[in-house]
Design a protein around this motif. Structure first.
Motif, mmCIF file in Angstrom:
data_model
loop_
_atom_site.group_PDB
_atom_site.id
_atom_site.type_symbol
_atom_site.label_atom_id
_atom_site.label_comp_id
_atom_site.label_asym_id
_atom_site.label_seq_id
_atom_site.Cartn_x
_atom_site.Cartn_y
_atom_site.Cartn_z
ATOM 1 N N UNK A 170 0.814 -1.209 0.000
ATOM 2 C CA UNK A 170 0.000 0.000 0.000
ATOM 3 C C UNK A 170 0.854 1.268 0.000
ATOM 4 N N UNK A 171 2.058 1.201 0.602
ATOM 5 C CA UNK A 171 2.923 2.383 0.723
ATOM 6 C C UNK A 171 4.072 2.351 -0.281
ATOM 7 N N UNK A 172 3.944 1.567 -1.322
ATOM 8 C CA UNK A 172 5.058 1.319 -2.243
ATOM 9 C C UNK A 172 5.587 2.575 -2.921
ATOM 10 N N UNK A 173 4.748 3.586 -3.145
ATOM 11 C CA UNK A 173 5.180 4.785 -3.868
ATOM 12 C C UNK A 173 5.844 5.824 -2.963
ATOM 13 N N UNK A 174 5.839 5.591 -1.667
ATOM 14 C CA UNK A 174 6.336 6.592 -0.716
ATOM 15 C C UNK A 174 7.824 6.373 -0.444
ATOM 16 N N UNK A 175 8.582 7.477 -0.438
ATOM 17 C CA UNK A 175 10.009 7.410 -0.126
ATOM 18 C C UNK A 175 10.294 7.744 1.333
ATOM 19 N N UNK A 200 11.135 -1.723 7.557
ATOM 20 C CA UNK A 200 11.571 -3.106 7.428
ATOM 21 C C UNK A 200 11.370 -3.603 5.997
ATOM 22 N N UNK A 201 10.254 -3.190 5.380
ATOM 23 C CA UNK A 201 9.970 -3.609 4.005
ATOM 24 C C UNK A 201 10.807 -2.851 2.982
ATOM 25 N N UNK A 202 11.181 -1.602 3.320
ATOM 26 C CA UNK A 202 11.934 -0.758 2.392
ATOM 27 C C UNK A 202 13.190 -0.239 3.094
ATOM 28 N N UNK A 203 14.238 -1.065 3.164
ATOM 29 C CA UNK A 203 15.432 -0.731 3.967
ATOM 30 C C UNK A 203 16.149 0.537 3.541
ATOM 31 N N UNK A 204 15.936 1.019 2.324
ATOM 32 C CA UNK A 204 16.634 2.215 1.852
ATOM 33 C C UNK A 204 15.782 3.474 1.999
ATOM 34 N N UNK A 205 14.605 3.338 2.564
ATOM 35 C CA UNK A 205 13.717 4.484 2.725
ATOM 36 C C UNK A 205 13.687 4.936 4.191
ATOM 37 N N UNK A 206 13.083 6.089 4.415
ATOM 38 C CA UNK A 206 13.059 6.690 5.745
ATOM 39 C C UNK A 206 11.632 6.880 6.237
ATOM 40 N N UNK A 207 11.501 7.020 7.536
ATOM 41 C CA UNK A 207 10.208 7.322 8.159
ATOM 42 C C UNK A 207 10.421 8.343 9.272
ATOM 43 N N UNK A 208 9.406 9.126 9.507
ATOM 44 C CA UNK A 208 9.402 10.090 10.612
ATOM 45 C C UNK A 208 8.272 9.711 11.550
ATOM 46 N N UNK A 209 8.598 9.498 12.810
ATOM 47 C CA UNK A 209 7.593 9.202 13.818
ATOM 48 C C UNK A 209 7.321 10.503 14.570
ATOM 49 N N UNK A 210 6.106 11.012 14.411
ATOM 50 C CA UNK A 210 5.743 12.332 14.938
ATOM 51 C C UNK A 210 4.659 12.173 15.984
ATOM 52 N N UNK A 211 4.974 12.533 17.248
ATOM 53 C CA UNK A 211 3.987 12.392 18.318
ATOM 54 C C UNK A 211 4.391 13.279 19.490
ATOM 55 N N UNK A 217 8.655 14.772 3.976
ATOM 56 C CA UNK A 217 7.878 13.549 3.798
ATOM 57 C C UNK A 217 6.970 13.676 2.581
ATOM 58 N N UNK A 218 6.935 12.611 1.769
ATOM 59 C CA UNK A 218 6.017 12.604 0.633
ATOM 60 C C UNK A 218 4.804 11.721 0.892
ATOM 61 N N UNK A 219 4.693 11.199 2.106
ATOM 62 C CA UNK A 219 3.536 10.415 2.520
ATOM 63 C C UNK A 219 3.254 10.625 3.994
ATOM 64 N N UNK A 220 1.985 10.664 4.347
ATOM 65 C CA UNK A 220 1.565 10.789 5.741
ATOM 66 C C UNK A 220 0.579 9.670 6.028
ATOM 67 N N UNK A 221 0.748 9.011 7.158
ATOM 68 C CA UNK A 221 -0.222 8.000 7.580
ATOM 69 C C UNK A 221 -0.836 8.405 8.915
#
Length: 349
Positions: free
Chosen positions: A177-182, A200-211, A248-252
């Motif tokens: 579902x998140x395949x297009x997000x970097x 874990x699924x995309x080892x070369x990509x990044x995520x931001x945990x915002x809380x 970020x180019x994606x928000x969940x």
């Protein structure tokens, strides 16, 4: 009867078994809670795989344990193999402390959210006036919205939400579902239930945990334990009043919108639209309201009782997304009752 008229007593036209099912259904979750408290799953894994050995280990009634295990077998959590108890796949997945998807934080219920005692009075109260789930005598909803959650409460809620949402989050990511997000922002991300499997699924990509700040302290433990410190950036902040982290180019929004009234949800969706770059994606991971099914209807009412909020249907979410300016809305199944509704911010030609 107050009159003397003779009435013919005729049998009912429908069986009373559904009434009994509802009455006895009160015990279903209560038995699972007791199973978690006693760690029945863990004891069976340790070799206490007979009724007698379990009752002796726990110093409980052998007869009572036999009936209790019968209930657990009907609920699908244990089975018998040559008169030996075995944990089912269901139990291994959600009742084993060694499982990534352990529901213990839900079953041990530190905030008494699911306590059935006086539930009828709670229902009546919520129908008379909007009820607010309280923690230490304060509204939990206000604590979140006003960025005023203490560390202890934030930790307990973060563990609770992780138990409930991680299995579906992992499944959603594995479905592409998140395949297009970097770079994905897990907004109000708690433990990082979305960010962790994404990285874990995309080892070369990044995520931001915002809380919120006290939640981030707990999140750092999850990120450390899953070995994702190099990929997951933890940013403390308030997504209602503060600025959102850039890049970020994606928000969940995972299990977020169901805690808020429609106008608040629209505010967050509008803010996401303004924040995202052209072509960016917004994802809403949540249980969806399906009025034809019992469990989503019950959970919707549960949310109303605890937060004055609700579940939203696909149509309701699509309407909010389109109002904000999003396009290409889609709805894809995650796990069980959970789905991911996604939409894209238009490209500027």
């Amino acid at each position: 009867m107050s009159n003397n008229k003779t009435h013919k007593i005729t049998p009912p036209t429908v069986a009373d078994s559904p009434m009994w099912d509802r009455l006895m259904g009160n015990y279903n979750f209560a038995c699972l809670m007791v199973s978690a408290q006693l760690d029945i799953t863990g004891l069976i894994e340790q070799g206490y795989d007979t009724c007698k050995s379990l009752s002796q280990k726990l110093q409980l009634s052998d007869k009572g344990m036999r009936f209790f295990l019968l209930v657990l077998s009907h609920l699908g959590h244990i089975c018998y193999d040559n008169h030996r108890l075995k944990n089912t796949e269901l139990s291994q997945s959600y009742l084993s402390k060694d499982s990534l998807y352990y529901w213990g934080e839900v079953l041990l219920d530190p905030f008494h959210i699911y306590n059935v005692n006086h539930l009828d009075k709670k229902i009546l109260t919520s129908l008379e006036r909007e009820y607010e789930l309280e923690c230490k005598g304060r509204s939990v909803t206000d604590m979140w919205q006003n960025n005023d959650m203490d560390s202890e409460s934030a930790a307990a809620f973060t563990h609770l939400m992780h138990s409930q949402g991680f299995a579906s989050a992992v499944t959603a990511v594995s479905n592409g579902i998140f395949a297009e997000v970097q770079c994905l922002m897990d907004a109000g991300g708690g433990s990082g239930a979305i960010a962790l499997p994404f990285c874990d699924s995309y080892p070369k990509r990044k995520a931001v945990l915002f809380d919120l700040t006290p939640v981030c302290a707990v999140a750092s433990e999850y990120v450390q334990n899953f070995g994702k410190k190099e990929q997951v950036r933890i940013v403390p902040g308030d997504f209602f009043t503060g600025s959102w982290p850039e890049g970020c180019d994606g928000i969940c929004l995972s299990n977020i919108l169901h805690d808020w009234r429609p106008e608040t949800c629209q505010f967050l969706i509008d803010k996401a639209f303004a924040f995202l770059p052209n072509g960016g994606h917004l994802f809403i991971h949540d249980m969806l309201l399906d009025e034809t099914r019992l469990t989503p209807s019950l959970f919707c009412f549960h949310l109303f009782m605890n937060h004055g909020s609700q579940l939203y249907s696909t149509d309701e979410l699509n309407e909010m997304l389109e109002k904000a300016g999003f396009e290409d809305t889609q709805c894809r199944r995650a796990l069980g009752y959970f789905f991911v509704v996604s939409a894209r911010k238009p490209q500027v030609s």
